[in-house]
Design an enzyme around this catalytic site. Structure first.
Site, PDB file in Angstrom:
ATOM      1  N   GLU A  62      -5.346  -0.399   0.738  1.00 57.68           N
ATOM      2  CA  GLU A  62      -6.206  -1.492   0.531  1.00 57.68           C
ATOM      3  C   GLU A  62      -6.468  -1.969   2.043  1.00 57.68           C
ATOM      4  O   GLU A  62      -5.574  -2.043   2.831  1.00 57.68           O
ATOM      5  CB  GLU A  62      -5.269  -2.736  -0.063  1.00 57.68           C
ATOM      6  CG  GLU A  62      -6.138  -3.908  -0.346  1.00 57.68           C
ATOM      7  CD  GLU A  62      -5.243  -4.990  -1.080  1.00 57.68           C
ATOM      8  OE1 GLU A  62      -5.887  -6.124  -1.160  1.00 57.68           O
ATOM      9  OE2 GLU A  62      -4.223  -4.920  -1.480  1.00 57.68           O
ATOM     10  N   ARG A  72       9.671   4.999  -0.460  1.00 53.51           N
ATOM     11  CA  ARG A  72       9.121   4.506   0.599  1.00 53.51           C
ATOM     12  C   ARG A  72       9.806   4.582   1.735  1.00 53.51           C
ATOM     13  O   ARG A  72      11.066   4.651   1.594  1.00 53.51           O
ATOM     14  CB  ARG A  72       8.556   3.027   0.192  1.00 53.51           C
ATOM     15  CG  ARG A  72       9.652   2.034   0.043  1.00 53.51           C
ATOM     16  CD  ARG A  72       9.130   0.742  -0.258  1.00 53.51           C
ATOM     17  NE  ARG A  72       8.128   0.383   0.679  1.00 53.51           N
ATOM     18  CZ  ARG A  72       7.461  -0.534   0.151  1.00 53.51           C
ATOM     19  NH1 ARG A  72       7.590  -1.432  -1.033  1.00 53.51           N
ATOM     20  NH2 ARG A  72       6.400  -1.152   1.001  1.00 53.51           N
ATOM     21  N   LYS A 106       3.310  -5.930   4.573  1.00 53.33           N
ATOM     22  CA  LYS A 106       2.071  -6.535   5.400  1.00 53.33           C
ATOM     23  C   LYS A 106       1.761  -7.842   5.360  1.00 53.33           C
ATOM     24  O   LYS A 106       1.047  -8.375   6.384  1.00 53.33           O
ATOM     25  CB  LYS A 106       0.756  -5.619   4.931  1.00 53.33           C
ATOM     26  CG  LYS A 106       0.417  -4.198   5.220  1.00 53.33           C
ATOM     27  CD  LYS A 106      -1.029  -4.148   4.693  1.00 53.33           C
ATOM     28  CE  LYS A 106      -1.239  -3.266   3.569  1.00 53.33           C
ATOM     29  NZ  LYS A 106      -2.595  -2.714   3.291  1.00 53.33           N
TER      30      LYS A 106
END
Length: 571
Positions: A42, A272, A282
């Site tokens: 994104e 992850r 983020k």
């Protein structure tokens, strides 16, 4: 991927579980034996090393199996997205050494997704809900209690179509209504309880402007985008495991609409990347930037790829680190020291050796002629002869490290002290004066050290082989060097796992994460190096010129030390 040894002693890597799934699908002839992956960031922030792990997997699978990996920007939330982030993502992927097949955007499919949503409404599979987000959340229930149906769940198809079209107009009020898929409010998987698939956003989109006012949610756009593009393996992180049934359900519906069953993507999840003494959120990283707690997204203390690049990390070292920790189905906290070890190992093979003195004290060679200079030959990289050599000027007046001299030294002290000999790197053996070894200022600080040199011991001459007990010291000529600013970095956070700490993450920041040394001297050859060139300051560590550096004000960032001293200091 773990390493295994075959009978011929050649080291080969065992397959990760993701590769095993891919090979099973190939063996079964699924999707015509075609392999296609995608990396779908994104564009609402800069990529960090966690994204690098996904990049290495997505692009690596495609490379290994002669497939294609496309880059797709998940741009379904214009209120958080910007072309600045798009440009940075493109740059970071290229820097890591990967090439995409095509660049796509989720916004490329807005019309197709809209048509799919219309089809779902027409077939009684979706409805417009005018409840508040709080009411919808409350009616969702819990993992142990079924949800409660919305009062709008059984609206007539015509009314749902009218309201849905109204959602995509400037007159629609944000938050006044959403489109929900009509699934199962009693399903034990909370994501299946009539999920929201469209919401109203009036912020202009960075690509489509004001064409759209209703935007698809991630779960509705992601799988369908994979399907539209022909993705065979949709590889993502473990938090998407509970989303997988929804991913598969929407693709089933899409195939029903298109009356096609020959192809479908497969979602596979891996762990992850979490790392000590930093955060990967983020949202938190953006807060650090917006609140000026760091110098920007490319601050060398940040886990962003642009920050690591500015600090002096090589893309090869990042890829080697990711390869070493592997891919599993269990989340873990990786020690940042493992990353630094990979960086250190890689830079040892590729960095140019130069001389720099970070804590200088003057050294005068009293028997060396005042008006004489010599050009000494310095090897650029002993690990690679092809890197060649450069010259460094030697003179009577030098700078050496203050820690390399001790006026009253213990017997085992191997550096410069009254009556002791040391070798100056690429130059001569010198001996510190016994009667008058140094001058001091009023506070007792050493200002000048005095020594004599043996002219028969220049590097390359027969006398250079004379054995001494002292160490080899680095130096720069006081009259042939450049002043520089040095930026030394430490852990960004004071606690090992700031993400697990209940305190505000801002309270956990390390106030000593940046130390600036403003009086350092580097040899002239080092002063000519630019950002992007890997350097080793001999006996100190690995460094790189900062983009802020100019000919009038040199700035170098410390990448990593020659050894891992942080672990010892932290005990």
């Amino acid at each position: 991927m773990a390493e295994i040894k075959e009978n011929n002693n050649e080291v080969k890597k065992s397959l990760s579980f993701v590769e095993q799934f891919v090979e099973e699908d190939l063996a079964e002839g699924k999707n015509g034996g075609r392999i296609q992956t995608r990396f779908p960031p994104e564009p609402n922030g800069y990529l960090h090393i966690g994204h690098a792990k996904a990049i290495c997997m997505d692009f690596g699978i495609a490379e290994r199996y002669n497939g294609i990996c496309n880059l797709r920007f998940d741009d379904t939330n214009p209120s958080k997205e910007d072309t600045e982030y798009v440009d940075s993502i493109l740059n970071d992927i290229q820097w890591l050494g990967f090439k995409w097949g095509n660049v796509y955007y989720a916004s490329d499919y807005f019309q197709q997704l809209w048509d799919f949503a219309i089809w779902m409404i027409e077939n009684g599979k979706a409805y417009v809900d005018e409840q508040t987000s709080e009411q919808i959340a409350e009616q969702k229930g819990s993992p142990t209690q079924p949800g409660v149906a919305s009062p709008y769940r059984d609206r007539p198809v015509e009314e749902n179509l009218r309201l849905f079209r109204l959602m995509n107009t400037p007159e629609a009020v944000e938050g006044s209504m959403v489109l929900r898929a009509k699934l199962d409010m009693a399903n034990p998987n909370m994501h299946f309880r009539d999920p929201i698939i469209y919401r109203i956003i009036h912020t202009p989109h960075h690509r489509t402007g004001t064409q759209w006012h209703a935007y698809p949610m991630y779960d509705f756009a992601h799988g369908q985008s994979d399907y539209f593009e022909g993705v065979t393996h949709s590889i993502c992180t473990l938090e998407f495991v509970p989303h997988r049934p929804l991913y598969d359900h929407f693709i089933d519906e899409l195939q029903e609409m298109q009356q096609q069953k020959e192809y479908r993507p497969r979602q596979i999840e891996f762990n992850r990347l979490n790392m000590t003494y930093t955060v990967m959120s983020k949202r938190k990283l953006k807060a650090l930037v917006d609140e000026h707690l760091v110098a920007g997204w490319d601050d060398p203390r940040m886990p962003t790829l642009c920050g690591m690049r500015r600090r002096g990390y090589s893309p090869e070292s990042i890829r080697k680190f990711i390869d070493s920790i592997g891919y599993t189905k269990f989340d873990a906290l990786n020690d940042v020291a493992l990353l630094e070890a990979a960086v250190r190992d890689d830079l040892n093979a590729r960095s140019t050796r130069v001389s720099a003195v970070l804590n200088p004290v003057k050294l005068v060679i009293t028997n060396y002629p005042e008006d004489k200079t010599e050009e000494m030959t310095a090897v650029n990289n002993p690990e690679n002869e092809a890197d060649g050599t450069h010259s460094i000027t030697f003179s009577r007046n030098l700078w050496i490290e203050r820690d390399d001299f001790m006026e009253i030294a213990e017997k085992k002290y191997m550096r410069l002290a009254p009556g002791k000999e040391v070798r100056l790197k690429n130059a001569y053996i010198i001996k510190c004066d016994e009667e008058h070894p140094c001058d001091k200022d009023a506070e007792g600080n050493v200002t000048t050290i005095y020594a004599t040199y043996d002219p028969e011991t220049r590097s390359g001459m027969p006398g250079a082989n004379r054995k001494i007990k002292g160490k080899t010291l680095h130096w720069v000529s006081a009259d042939h060097c450049k002043k520089a600013e040095i930026r030394i970095y430490d852990r960004l956070f004071n606690v090992e796992n700031p993400s697990a700490d209940e305190r505000d993450f801002r309270e956990l920041l390390n106030p000593g994460s940046l130390k600036i040394i403003d009086t350092c001297y580097v040899e002239e050859y080092a002063a000519e190096r630019k950002a992007g060139e890997y350097l080793q300051f001999q006996r100190i560590g690995y460094f790189m010129a900062d983009p802020d550096s100019t000919s009038d004000h040199l700035v170098f960032n410390k990448t990593v030390g020659l050894k891992d001293t942080w672990a010892k200091m932290s005990k």
